[in-house]
Design a protein around this motif. Structure first.
Motif, PDB file in Angstrom:
ATOM      1  N   GLY A   1      16.666  30.800  47.455  1.00  0.00           N
ATOM      2  CA  GLY A   1      15.274  31.056  47.139  1.00  0.00           C
ATOM      3  C   GLY A   1      14.353  30.326  48.087  1.00  0.00           C
ATOM      4  N   PRO A   2      13.059  30.517  47.948  1.00  0.00           N
ATOM      5  CA  PRO A   2      12.090  29.833  48.806  1.00  0.00           C
ATOM      6  C   PRO A   2      11.953  28.367  48.435  1.00  0.00           C
ATOM      7  N   VAL A   3      11.237  27.630  49.266  1.00  0.00           N
ATOM      8  CA  VAL A   3      11.028  26.199  49.013  1.00  0.00           C
ATOM      9  C   VAL A   3      10.324  25.989  47.679  1.00  0.00           C
ATOM     10  N   ASP A   4       9.489  26.938  47.287  1.00  0.00           N
ATOM     11  CA  ASP A   4       8.772  26.799  46.011  1.00  0.00           C
ATOM     12  C   ASP A   4       9.729  26.657  44.835  1.00  0.00           C
ATOM     13  N   ASP A   5      10.893  27.290  44.933  1.00  0.00           N
ATOM     14  CA  ASP A   5      11.890  27.174  43.857  1.00  0.00           C
ATOM     15  C   ASP A   5      12.350  25.734  43.689  1.00  0.00           C
ATOM     16  N   PHE A   6      12.444  25.016  44.829  1.00  0.00           N
ATOM     17  CA  PHE A   6      12.905  23.623  44.786  1.00  0.00           C
ATOM     18  C   PHE A   6      11.906  22.753  44.025  1.00  0.00           C
ATOM     19  N   HIS A   7      10.629  23.088  44.161  1.00  0.00           N
ATOM     20  CA  HIS A   7       9.577  22.298  43.509  1.00  0.00           C
ATOM     21  C   HIS A   7       9.147  22.878  42.163  1.00  0.00           C
ATOM     22  N   ARG A   8       9.812  23.905  41.733  1.00  0.00           N
ATOM     23  CA  ARG A   8       9.472  24.536  40.457  1.00  0.00           C
ATOM     24  C   ARG A   8       9.757  23.593  39.301  1.00  0.00           C
ATOM     25  N   PRO A   9       8.820  23.380  38.384  1.00  0.00           N
ATOM     26  CA  PRO A   9       9.031  22.447  37.266  1.00  0.00           C
ATOM     27  C   PRO A   9      10.208  22.875  36.385  1.00  0.00           C
ATOM     28  N   LEU A  10      10.934  21.895  35.896  1.00  0.00           N
ATOM     29  CA  LEU A  10      12.060  22.199  35.019  1.00  0.00           C
ATOM     30  C   LEU A  10      11.614  22.941  33.759  1.00  0.00           C
ATOM     31  N   ASP A  11      10.405  22.639  33.289  1.00  0.00           N
ATOM     32  CA  ASP A  11       9.914  23.305  32.085  1.00  0.00           C
ATOM     33  C   ASP A  11       9.886  24.813  32.263  1.00  0.00           C
ATOM     34  N   ASP A  12       9.582  25.280  33.483  1.00  0.00           N
ATOM     35  CA  ASP A  12       9.528  26.719  33.736  1.00  0.00           C
ATOM     36  C   ASP A  12      10.900  27.371  33.652  1.00  0.00           C
TER      37      ASP A  12
ATOM     38  N   GLY B   1      21.367  41.221  42.966  1.00  0.00           N
ATOM     39  CA  GLY B   1      22.670  40.749  43.435  1.00  0.00           C
ATOM     40  C   GLY B   1      23.119  39.451  42.800  1.00  0.00           C
ATOM     41  N   GLN B   2      22.238  38.810  42.008  1.00  0.00           N
ATOM     42  CA  GLN B   2      22.578  37.535  41.385  1.00  0.00           C
ATOM     43  C   GLN B   2      22.719  37.640  39.865  1.00  0.00           C
ATOM     44  N   GLU B   3      22.692  38.875  39.357  1.00  0.00           N
ATOM     45  CA  GLU B   3      22.774  39.067  37.914  1.00  0.00           C
ATOM     46  C   GLU B   3      24.062  38.500  37.319  1.00  0.00           C
ATOM     47  N   TRP B   4      25.111  38.441  38.144  1.00  0.00           N
ATOM     48  CA  TRP B   4      26.401  37.935  37.664  1.00  0.00           C
ATOM     49  C   TRP B   4      26.293  36.490  37.187  1.00  0.00           C
ATOM     50  N   ARG B   5      25.326  35.763  37.723  1.00  0.00           N
ATOM     51  CA  ARG B   5      25.156  34.366  37.304  1.00  0.00           C
ATOM     52  C   ARG B   5      24.737  34.275  35.835  1.00  0.00           C
ATOM     53  N   LEU B   6      23.869  35.161  35.415  1.00  0.00           N
ATOM     54  CA  LEU B   6      23.424  35.165  34.030  1.00  0.00           C
ATOM     55  C   LEU B   6      24.569  35.536  33.090  1.00  0.00           C
ATOM     56  N   GLU B   7      25.410  36.472  33.528  1.00  0.00           N
ATOM     57  CA  GLU B   7      26.573  36.860  32.720  1.00  0.00           C
ATOM     58  C   GLU B   7      27.546  35.684  32.596  1.00  0.00           C
ATOM     59  N   GLU B   8      27.779  34.991  33.709  1.00  0.00           N
ATOM     60  CA  GLU B   8      28.680  33.845  33.716  1.00  0.00           C
ATOM     61  C   GLU B   8      28.140  32.732  32.832  1.00  0.00           C
ATOM     62  N   GLU B   9      26.837  32.488  32.925  1.00  0.00           N
ATOM     63  CA  GLU B   9      26.213  31.431  32.112  1.00  0.00           C
ATOM     64  C   GLU B   9      26.292  31.748  30.631  1.00  0.00           C
ATOM     65  N   GLN B  10      26.137  33.034  30.293  1.00  0.00           N
ATOM     66  CA  GLN B  10      26.202  33.437  28.889  1.00  0.00           C
ATOM     67  C   GLN B  10      27.601  33.189  28.332  1.00  0.00           C
ATOM     68  N   GLN B  11      28.626  33.484  29.110  1.00  0.00           N
ATOM     69  CA  GLN B  11      29.998  33.246  28.669  1.00  0.00           C
ATOM     70  C   GLN B  11      30.285  31.751  28.539  1.00  0.00           C
ATOM     71  N   LEU B  12      29.734  30.977  29.449  1.00  0.00           N
ATOM     72  CA  LEU B  12      30.035  29.542  29.495  1.00  0.00           C
ATOM     73  C   LEU B  12      29.193  28.730  28.520  1.00  0.00           C
TER      74      LEU B  12
ATOM     75  N   VAL C   1      17.957  31.669  39.937  1.00  0.00           N
ATOM     76  CA  VAL C   1      18.041  32.831  40.839  1.00  0.00           C
ATOM     77  C   VAL C   1      18.678  34.061  40.195  1.00  0.00           C
ATOM     78  N   GLY C   2      19.101  33.946  38.945  1.00  0.00           N
ATOM     79  CA  GLY C   2      19.794  35.055  38.295  1.00  0.00           C
ATOM     80  C   GLY C   2      18.960  36.306  38.124  1.00  0.00           C
ATOM     81  N   HIS C   3      17.624  36.175  38.232  1.00  0.00           N
ATOM     82  CA  HIS C   3      16.746  37.338  38.093  1.00  0.00           C
ATOM     83  C   HIS C   3      16.637  38.129  39.391  1.00  0.00           C
ATOM     84  N   ARG C   4      17.211  37.599  40.491  1.00  0.00           N
ATOM     85  CA  ARG C   4      17.120  38.285  41.778  1.00  0.00           C
ATOM     86  C   ARG C   4      18.255  39.307  41.929  1.00  0.00           C
TER      87      ARG C   4
END
Length: 261
Positions: free
Chosen positions: A59-70, A204-215, A199-202
């Motif tokens: 993701g962009p640099v803004d993602d690195f500075h994105r607040p955890l609350d978001d 090609g990265q949807e698999w991350r959300l599926e993996e997180e849901q299982q885990l 990044v799961g909303h991007r």
């Protein structure tokens, strides 16, 4: 005069020879680089065609500075109680998971008790005779070992003394607990969950959300990760900034990484 002219002529010829050698080597290196790129690209295309390899996200640099609350939501006010609830009274608390870097199979509840009360009483709470061990290939000297909270508090005294000298607030025992959890098998859950919601909303990265849901079954561990961030912010003041390398395998680079910039 003749000697000077001779020397100048020799210097000129040497310069031409050296520059010719440099030019040829540079050309050879560029050709080799191009060949290596094409070989790597062929492997990439082959694996991509099979359809069983994941693509890395970024993701962009803004993602690195994105607040955890978001990403996770806010932490609870009662930190310890909230962390205990996240590990022992959540949908994934008793689901076994594998931490490949350690070779350990465990659960969130087991890991919480390993950190909070690594004693026979702690084992009894989770119906175990012994704590999960690393695989046999992990050297004994770097394997984890049970450490009581009392011993951790003793270590905390020295850390806080260093923090006070540079004007940084003291570390709390809750922050130490969070760090201890993170540096064990649960780091796998925290990291996968963070990546999924970052990044799961991007595409090609949807698999991350599926993996997180299982885990994690939707458990985002918000309070725990907020506390981890607080601890790292403090401890980071005691250590110099250095490069960090993280190895990956069995994944493909995004298309953007194949382009010249």
């Amino acid at each position: 005069m003749k000697r000077t002219a001779l020397m100048q002529g020799m210097e000129t010829r040497m310069y031409i020879i050296i520059m010719t050698i440099i030019s040829r080597r540079k050309k050879n290196l560029e050709e080799r680089r191009r060949e290596d790129w094409m070989k790597a690209r062929d492997v990439h295309e082959s694996l991509l065609a099979k359809g069983d390899s994941y693509i890395l996200g970024y993701g962009p640099v803004d993602d690195f500075h994105r607040p955890l609350d978001d990403i996770l939501g806010p932490p609870k006010k009662l930190l310890y109680e909230a962390m205990e609830q996240e590990h022992c009274d959540s949908a994934d608390s008793d689901i076994r998971f594998h931490a490949s870097q350690y070779g350990i199979n465990s659960t969130s509840r087991i890991e919480w008790n390993f950190v909070i009360e690594p004693s026979k009483r702690g084992l009894k709470r989770v119906n175990l005779r012994k704590w999960p061990n690393e695989r046999s290939s992990v050297p004994l000297e770097i394997r984890r070992r049970p450490i009581s909270l009392e011993d951790l508090e003793k270590t905390l005294v020295n850390v806080n003394e260093k923090l006070r000298k540079i004007g940084v607030p003291n570390m709390t025992i809750v922050e130490v607990i969070a760090c201890r959890l993170y540096t064990g098998p649960l780091g796998v859950k925290y990291n996968k969950m963070m990546r999924a919601h970052a990044v799961g909303h991007r595409k090609g990265q949807e698999w991350r959300l599926e993996e997180e849901q299982q885990l994690c079954r939707g458990n985002r561990y918000p309070t725990t990760i907020h506390v981890i961030q607080s601890a790292i912010a403090k401890l980071g003041k005691l250590n110099p900034n250095e490069k960090l390398y993280s190895g990956i395998h069995s994944m493909l680079l995004p298309e953007r990484f194949w382009e010249d910039h």
